[in-house]
Design a protein around this motif. Sequence first.
Motif, mmCIF file in Angstrom:
data_model
loop_
_atom_site.group_PDB
_atom_site.id
_atom_site.type_symbol
_atom_site.label_atom_id
_atom_site.label_comp_id
_atom_site.label_asym_id
_atom_site.label_seq_id
_atom_site.Cartn_x
_atom_site.Cartn_y
_atom_site.Cartn_z
ATOM 1 N N MET A 57 0.313 17.070 -6.041
ATOM 2 C CA MET A 57 0.147 17.452 -4.645
ATOM 3 C C MET A 57 0.308 18.951 -4.444
ATOM 4 O O MET A 57 1.369 19.497 -4.671
ATOM 5 N N MET A 251 -8.830 13.234 0.645
ATOM 6 C CA MET A 251 -8.502 11.815 0.671
ATOM 7 C C MET A 251 -9.588 11.016 1.388
ATOM 8 O O MET A 251 -9.929 9.914 0.987
ATOM 9 N N LEU C 93 2.907 1.958 1.920
ATOM 10 C CA LEU C 93 2.498 3.132 1.138
ATOM 11 C C LEU C 93 3.110 3.140 -0.257
ATOM 12 O O LEU C 93 2.511 3.627 -1.205
ATOM 13 N N LEU C 96 1.085 1.958 -3.392
ATOM 14 C CA LEU C 96 -0.237 2.492 -3.727
ATOM 15 C C LEU C 96 -0.291 2.993 -5.161
ATOM 16 O O LEU C 96 0.736 3.287 -5.783
ATOM 17 N N GLN C 97 -1.527 3.113 -5.647
ATOM 18 C CA GLN C 97 -1.724 3.452 -7.055
ATOM 19 C C GLN C 97 -1.228 4.865 -7.377
ATOM 20 O O GLN C 97 -0.576 5.092 -8.379
ATOM 21 N N PHE C 98 -1.539 5.810 -6.515
ATOM 22 C CA PHE C 98 -1.135 7.182 -6.796
ATOM 23 C C PHE C 98 -0.169 7.670 -5.737
ATOM 24 O O PHE C 98 -0.344 7.410 -4.554
ATOM 25 N N ILE C 99 0.797 8.406 -6.187
ATOM 26 C CA ILE C 99 1.831 8.903 -5.286
ATOM 27 C C ILE C 99 1.239 9.868 -4.257
ATOM 28 O O ILE C 99 1.739 9.985 -3.151
ATOM 29 N N THR C 100 0.120 10.517 -4.604
ATOM 30 C CA THR C 100 -0.469 11.491 -3.673
ATOM 31 C C THR C 100 -0.904 10.830 -2.363
ATOM 32 O O THR C 100 -0.763 11.423 -1.305
ATOM 33 N N TYR C 101 -1.418 9.586 -2.443
ATOM 34 C CA TYR C 101 -1.824 8.906 -1.208
ATOM 35 C C TYR C 101 -0.631 8.706 -0.306
ATOM 36 O O TYR C 101 -0.708 8.884 0.907
ATOM 37 N N MET C 103 2.187 10.379 -0.237
ATOM 38 C CA MET C 103 2.639 11.650 0.336
ATOM 39 C C MET C 103 1.761 12.021 1.522
ATOM 40 O O MET C 103 2.248 12.458 2.567
ATOM 41 N N PHE C 104 0.463 11.835 1.341
ATOM 42 C CA PHE C 104 -0.497 12.142 2.395
ATOM 43 C C PHE C 104 -0.186 11.300 3.636
ATOM 44 O O PHE C 104 -0.189 11.811 4.758
ATOM 45 N N GLY C 105 0.108 10.028 3.414
ATOM 46 C CA GLY C 105 0.442 9.139 4.519
ATOM 47 C C GLY C 105 1.642 9.643 5.304
ATOM 48 O O GLY C 105 1.617 9.681 6.537
ATOM 49 N N MET C 107 2.660 12.675 5.528
ATOM 50 C CA MET C 107 2.288 13.894 6.252
ATOM 51 C C MET C 107 1.606 13.550 7.567
ATOM 52 O O MET C 107 1.865 14.162 8.605
#
Lengths: 324, 258, 294
Positions: A57, A251, C93, C96-101, C103-105, C107
């Motif tokens: 990230m 995304m 959340l 989910l498969q990737f931690i980035t999703y 984190m995005f959520g 945010m």
Amino acid sequence: MNKKNALYLAGWILWLVALVLAFRTANSYVQSVFCMLLYNIILVLGLNFITGLTGQMNLGTIGMLALGAYTYGILTVTAGWSPWTALFAMVAVGYAIGKVLGYPSLRLKGFYLSLTTIGFGEIVRLLAMNLESLTGGTMGFSKIKRLEFFAYKPENRSDYFYIMLIFTVLAIIVANRIVYSKWGRAYKAIRDNAEAAEASGIDISKLKIQAFTLAAIYAAFGGALYAGYNRYLNPSGFTLEYSQNYIAMLMIGGIGTVPGCILGAIIVTALPELLRSFANYYWILFCTVCIVMAILLPEGLWPLIHRLFARLGKSLRGLRGKVS
Amino acid sequence: MAVILKLDRVTKQFGGLTAVNDLSLEVRQGSIHALIGPNGSGKTTTTNLIQGVFPVTGGRVLFRDQDITGKPTFEIARQGMARTFQNIKLYNTMTAIENVMVGGHQLAPMGLVSSLLQIRRSRSEERMLEEKANRMLEYVGLASIGGELVKNLPYGKKKVLEVARALMTDPALLLLDEPAAGLNPSERGFFIDLLRRINADGKTLFLIEHNMDVVMNISDMLTVINFGRKIAEGTATEIQNNPDVIKAYLGERYKVKR
Amino acid sequence: MGAVNNMNLMQFIATGVAMGFIYALISTEYTLIYNATGLVNFAHESFIVLGAYLFGGTFARSLGLPPWLAVICTVIAMGAFGVLVSTIVLNPLRNLQFITYAMFGTMMLSRIIIESSRLVWGPLPFTVQGFLRDSIKIGSTFLFKAHLYIIAASIIIVVALQIFFRTTKMGKAMICVSQNKDAAALMGINVTRSINLTVALSAMLCGVIGIFCTPLFNISTGMAASAALKGFCAGVVGGFGSYPGAIVGGILIGLLEQFGTMLFPTAYKDVVAFGVMVIFLLVRPSGIVKVKKA
């Protein structure tokens, strides 16, 4: 060149011609949205390397853009460099950001990059505000020089569109070549399973720093174009919110793929303009949609569209088969 | 025969717990060497120590006469040691052939800048990787599923695909962590044949295995550990008749009847 | 040295320690959610803001409650809010498969909360009149009352949290879930419920932090931005995932930041925390208090 490649190329040229035509017929407000879209595409393509492919990230996109933009401004105005030389200095800016910020934060496992990049963005903004003799502080930095392309001298903002378009196309080509190569595969391998990638002899930290450096170079280039386009910079335009918007583009469009990035950039750039009627509720609506999408459609829109097209193509071929 | 891998009094402690205790063993070049022992006896830890996933607390690991103790995993891998994992670790968002191609990343020498600038050379490098990956898929009998997404593959095929990816790195030594776990009898038979074939093609195999049919069938040499300590070493027949091993692990069933 | 001449050294240290405790609480709260869900909660800045708005805007101003009652109401309301957020956002959340999703959520969640606060309470910053705004004189030193309250309350909260985790069944269950979710589930612990509780606890903490911030800053949507980042830094400096580390890191950063103003112009005060963190990342990435991994 074989037939498939020729078709592919023709498709791209068609898109470009359509884009230029649409641009020429639009009013000046829509034209400014088009220009915004171009540097947004460059930035999100860069972000894709580190966040989309490698899965780390990065929340410092706007800081990188700001650093690139201010460096370009200072080099062209204060130091009197030619815009082209200043533009190529962006490689050095990006490289420096990549190494200085990437080394401490990507050597370790975990979320440190997101942290240090937030801090980095804030520090760049603080410096831009407080180093008044260099950046003009909150008064802003103005009269930045534009790139000129041989005899083509862009007089106003919308003329600059064509120069930005050239760089956007270049950015797309380079991104395409990296994403669909052994590099793109290795980045994705790190995201999918770092342990296995390392056991295959891949130096994870080195590749992560590399992907991050690529993102920084893209962002610095985008920043230089932004500076030339606006001719004016102000620190108030470089807040964390914008970095998050680039993540949103990534995304929503579909992480990891080049068309997905472009699609995401288009949606997130155009949507606020289209949804002006929601006024105050626009942000809440947009963010809610983003959360729902993150939970229900984490792959983003592009894979969905891609599958749809594939199915359509299949059934079309099936029809043709029946007819003949 | 030359020794390819040597563990010299390797010890690993996690806090107060000693997972591997003063373990020494030698793997001969070209052999199939198995490491067996009850659950929790330190087998997977040993593999992780060999590949540099954790640092050792004491002792040395030598690979091809070079001290690799404390080196990072990727460097050890580049020196010719590949592995598969107990719980499959593939790249789930990619296709089978792409997974194998990642294994060849280090064999393709071009750097990022040069592969961007030299279009022709980078294309031929990509073709080289793809051809080699196809050969590997064919070698392990997965030629038909190259284009499939890995997450859609059945368990048995995933296990085999991991082997193909490991072979792609041109290893001299292949570490296999429970290769037969979870396979049905026909898949297991195929896997045994595959391992024999890989061994016959000159690669040394070091495997951790629970399934005694597999181990006793193909191993040239076995090392038995319990509580992180070596309790026996020898050929299949010797191990099957070793009273300590029978007591700690095998039980009476595997004793060879005279 | 101008800063010290104007300000007594005692006062100087009290300010540093008080800010340090705020960072420590923020960092503790990060650690709570990180341990429980494996997510870094980017929404927590907005939790703090929401706490401050609920306290100042609704309970203290609109309803005119006395401060102690307003504090209790805010904490309860934040707890309920935590359960809600955990159920509809954080729990989905985390799988989910990737931690980035994920984190995005968080945010996006943060933005929703901030935007809603702006719509509900208006865009103008405001304060709560008379709430901990005066000073006490001890000897020749004037100490800001809010700082003393912050220090005292933080110590009580930290001790109470430790007792809660060590002695109560619910607290132990939370620790189990943070260490190994699968094993905890096998032991019959309801993982989802435990995570809900952890998030509720952390939201309550955020509420308290928000209340503490009201006498120090004006209540506005951006009030917690820099404090939230510094709390993060404190966590890394102290050792991420460790509760004692969070406190040590927080106080260290609070003090360094105060003393930093003697060396650098005040405009760069906010850079100190970040600089300290980068030094730690380079030299001692595990932080002051190393987390033991099982």
